[in-house]
Enzyme design. Structure first.
Site, PDB file in Angstrom:
ATOM      1  N   GLU A  96      -6.830 -28.517 -38.917  1.00 59.09           N
ATOM      2  CA  GLU A  96      -6.761 -29.676 -39.787  1.00 59.09           C
ATOM      3  C   GLU A  96      -6.321 -29.282 -41.185  1.00 59.09           C
ATOM      4  O   GLU A  96      -6.682 -28.209 -41.682  1.00 59.09           O
ATOM      5  CB  GLU A  96      -8.119 -30.367 -39.846  1.00 59.09           C
ATOM      6  N   CYS A 133      -5.419 -29.072 -48.830  1.00 56.85           N
ATOM      7  CA  CYS A 133      -6.477 -28.162 -48.374  1.00 56.85           C
ATOM      8  C   CYS A 133      -6.036 -27.580 -47.032  1.00 56.85           C
ATOM      9  O   CYS A 133      -5.788 -28.305 -46.070  1.00 56.85           O
ATOM     10  CB  CYS A 133      -7.793 -28.932 -48.250  1.00 56.85           C
ATOM     11  N   CYS A 140     -14.107 -21.224 -36.953  1.00 55.73           N
ATOM     12  CA  CYS A 140     -14.627 -20.285 -37.959  1.00 55.73           C
ATOM     13  C   CYS A 140     -15.729 -19.440 -37.328  1.00 55.73           C
ATOM     14  O   CYS A 140     -16.508 -19.921 -36.505  1.00 55.73           O
ATOM     15  CB  CYS A 140     -15.193 -21.044 -39.156  1.00 55.73           C
ATOM     16  N   CYS A 144     -22.193 -20.845 -41.136  1.00 56.97           N
ATOM     17  CA  CYS A 144     -22.941 -21.569 -42.167  1.00 56.97           C
ATOM     18  C   CYS A 144     -23.614 -22.789 -41.535  1.00 56.97           C
ATOM     19  O   CYS A 144     -22.966 -23.565 -40.833  1.00 56.97           O
ATOM     20  CB  CYS A 144     -22.021 -22.003 -43.295  1.00 56.97           C
ATOM     21  N   CYS A 147     -22.231 -26.502 -42.131  1.00 54.07           N
ATOM     22  CA  CYS A 147     -20.796 -26.762 -41.951  1.00 54.07           C
ATOM     23  C   CYS A 147     -20.471 -27.110 -40.510  1.00 54.07           C
ATOM     24  O   CYS A 147     -20.865 -26.396 -39.587  1.00 54.07           O
ATOM     25  CB  CYS A 147     -20.005 -25.533 -42.383  1.00 54.07           C
ATOM     26  N   ASN A 246     -23.959 -21.261 -52.641  1.00 52.15           N
ATOM     27  CA  ASN A 246     -24.783 -22.190 -51.849  1.00 52.15           C
ATOM     28  C   ASN A 246     -26.285 -21.943 -51.857  1.00 52.15           C
ATOM     29  O   ASN A 246     -27.043 -22.683 -51.219  1.00 52.15           O
ATOM     30  CB  ASN A 246     -24.292 -22.262 -50.394  1.00 52.15           C
ATOM     31  N   CYS A 363     -15.198 -31.646 -47.328  1.00 51.98           N
ATOM     32  CA  CYS A 363     -15.606 -30.244 -47.137  1.00 51.98           C
ATOM     33  C   CYS A 363     -16.627 -30.147 -46.015  1.00 51.98           C
ATOM     34  O   CYS A 363     -17.609 -30.882 -46.002  1.00 51.98           O
ATOM     35  CB  CYS A 363     -16.310 -29.681 -48.370  1.00 51.98           C
TER      36      CYS A 363
END
Ligand code: SAH
Length: 374
Positions: A96, A133, A140, A144, A147, A246, A363
Site C-alpha cells: 500500500e 507514504c 513487516c 509492534c 500496528c 513509542n 499510520c
C-alpha cells in the site's frame, strides 16, 4: 514462444543500464535515454521510449526486460483527500502507498517550508504540500503490538524498483511532476526500511538523481534498528531520520515493541545522540499515544528526560484504531496535556492530525483492507 518478463528496468542504476546497453552492442548514450525515460518521464511500457530505435525496444522485450511499473489494483479516496493505493507487484504480491494532498501537520516547523518560492513558480497545482507514504517491505517483521501491518508478518523485501515504482505510479495517477511540483516522501508505509537497507538506499539515490526529488524532502522512519541507524549516519546522500520511540522507558517499550529487547532504549538513544545531523536538521521522534498505557503526564516527563540534549522534535500520533488491536485512542485533552508538558520542557512537539482513517490509510492501518464498510 511464451515468456514472462521478469527483468525490471525500474531499479537499475545508470551504471547497470550502461552495462545493459553496451552488452547488447548499443552505444553507451542509450543508457542516458533509458535512465531519462524510466525515472524522469516514468513511461509505462517499452514502446513509449520514443528516443530508442524500434528494433532495440523489441530486442529488450525479447530479452525479457520490461519497465516494471507496478499496477494500481485498487484505490480508496478518503473524505479528507487522502488516497490509499493498493499496488500490485509482478509476482502478484501487494503493498500500500498513501497520497496525502496536504502533507500533515507534523511536518510543519521542521524547516521544510524552505522551498516555497519554487512552488509559487510552479503554478496552483504545485502549491500543494503533497506527501507520499511509501512501503519498503511486503508486510513487516517487527512485531509492534499497536500496528496492523504487524499482523501480516513479513513476506519479502521490496526491490529498489518496487519502492520507486510505488512513487512513479502515484505521481502518474495524480498528474504530479517533480521537480517542478513539490512532493515530500515519507518511508513510513508497510515494513521496516532499515531491514531492507540496501534496496531502500538504492531507491533513495535513484529518486534523487533520476526522479528529481531532493533527499531533503524525504524522511525515513525506523522502529530502531541500531546498527543501520549508525550506517545511515555515514551516508552522504540521505533522507531525514525519524525514530519510533513509542515509550518512555524500557519496560513499557519492550511490551509495546518487542524489538526493544534486542536494542534497548540506552543503545537506541546512544545511536540517536551520535547521529550526525546537518546544519538546521532535526531528528524526529515518533510517539504513538496509547490510552492508559504510555500517555500519562509522568510518561511525558520521562520522555522529555530521555531526549534531552538531542536536537529533535517529537511527533505525537494518536493511536489509529483497529478492531484487532489491544489498545484504545486517548481522549484529545489527555494528548494535549502530554504535548504541553513536552513543549514546556523546550521540545518542539506536534500532535499529528490523523489522515485517511475512514479508508484505513492512517499510520499503522496498512494491512490491505479491501472491503470498506463504514
Ligand atoms: N517500520 C517503521 C515505519 C513504518 S510505521 C517504523 O516503525 O518507524 C510508521 C509510524 O506509524 C511509526 O512511528 C509507528 O510507530 C506508527 N504506527 C504504527 N501503528 C500505529 C497505529 N495503530 N496508530 C498510529 N501510529 C502507528
Amino acid at each position: 514462444m511464451q515468456f514472462t518478463p521478469t527483468n525490471s528496468l525500474l531499479g537499475l542504476s545508470f551504471q547497470e543500464l550502461t552495462s545493459l546497453v553496451v552488452d547488447s552492442g548499443q552505444p553507451s548514450y542509450r543508457a542516458q535515454q533509458l535512465f531519462d525515460a524510466v525515472y524522469r518521464q516514468r513511461i509505462e511500457t517499452l514502446d513509449q521510449i520514443s528516443t530508442l530505435p524500434r528494433d532495440y525496444r523489441a530486442q529488450l522485450g525479447e530479452q525479457g526486460w520490461s519497465v516494471g511499473m507496478p499496477v494500481v489494483s485498487r484505490k480508496f479516496v478518503s473524505n479528507d483527500g487522502t488516497v490509499r493505493y493498493l499496488i500490485e507487484l509482478a509476482d502478484g504480491e501487494t503493498v500500500e502507498t498513501v497520497w496525502m494532498p496536504e502533507g500533515d501537520d507534523g511536518e510543519s516547523g521542521d524547516g521544510s517550508e524552505a522551498g516555497d518560492e519554487m512552488e509559487l513558480r510552479g503554478g496552483p497545482a504545485a502549491r500543494r504540500r503533497a506527501t507520499i507514504c511509501v512501503s519498503s517491505q511486503v508486510g513487516c517483521a517487527v512485531n509492534c503490538r499497536f500496528c496492523l501491518t504487524a499482523l501480516l508478518g513479513v513476506k519479502r523485501n521490496l526491490a529498489a524498483g518496487e519502492i520507486i515504482g510505488q512513487i512513479a505510479a502515484v505521481l502518474r495517477d495524480q498528474g504530479v511532476q517533480p521537480p517542478i511540483q513539490r512532493v515530500n516522501l515519507v518511508f513510513m508505509g508497510m515494513g521496516e526500511p532499515f531491514l531492507n537497507y540496501e534496496n531502500f538506499m538504492k531507491s533513495v539515490t535513484l529518486l534523487v538523481e533520476g526522479v528529481g526529488i531532493p533527499e531533503s524532502r524525504m524522511t525515513v522512519s525506523t522502529a530502531g534498528i541500531v546498527p543501520r541507524i549508525q550506517d545511515f549516519g555515514r551516508e552522504t546522500v540521505r533522507p531525514k531520520l525519524a525514530i519510533s520511540l513509542n515509550a518512555s522507558n524500557d519496560t513499557l517499550r519492550s511490551e509495546v515493541m518487542p524489538l526493544n529487547r534486542k536494542w534497548n532504549l540506552s543503545e537506541l538513544m546512544a545511536a540517536a545522540r551520535a547521529f550526525p545531523l546537518r546544519p538546521r536538521e532535526r531528528l524526529t521522534f515518533e510517539y504513538v499515544l496509547l490510552d492508559a498505557v504510555n500517555d500519562a503526564p509522568e510518561h511525558a516527563r520521562e520522555l522529555a528526560e530521555l531526549v534531552r540534549g538531542v536536537r529533535a522534535k517529537i511527533n505525537l500520533i494518536a493511536l489509529n484504531p483497529g478492531a484487532e488491536l489491544p489498545y484504545r485512542t486517548p481522549a484529545q485533552e489527555r494528548m494535549q496535556t502530554f504535548q504541553q508538558i513536552l513543549i514546556g520542557a523546550g521540545i518542539p512537539t506536534f500532535l499529528r492530525r490523523p489522515r485517511g482513517r475512514d479508508i484505513f490509510a492512517a499510520c499503522g492501518q496498512l494491512k490491505r483492507t479491501v472491503e470498506i464498510t463504514s
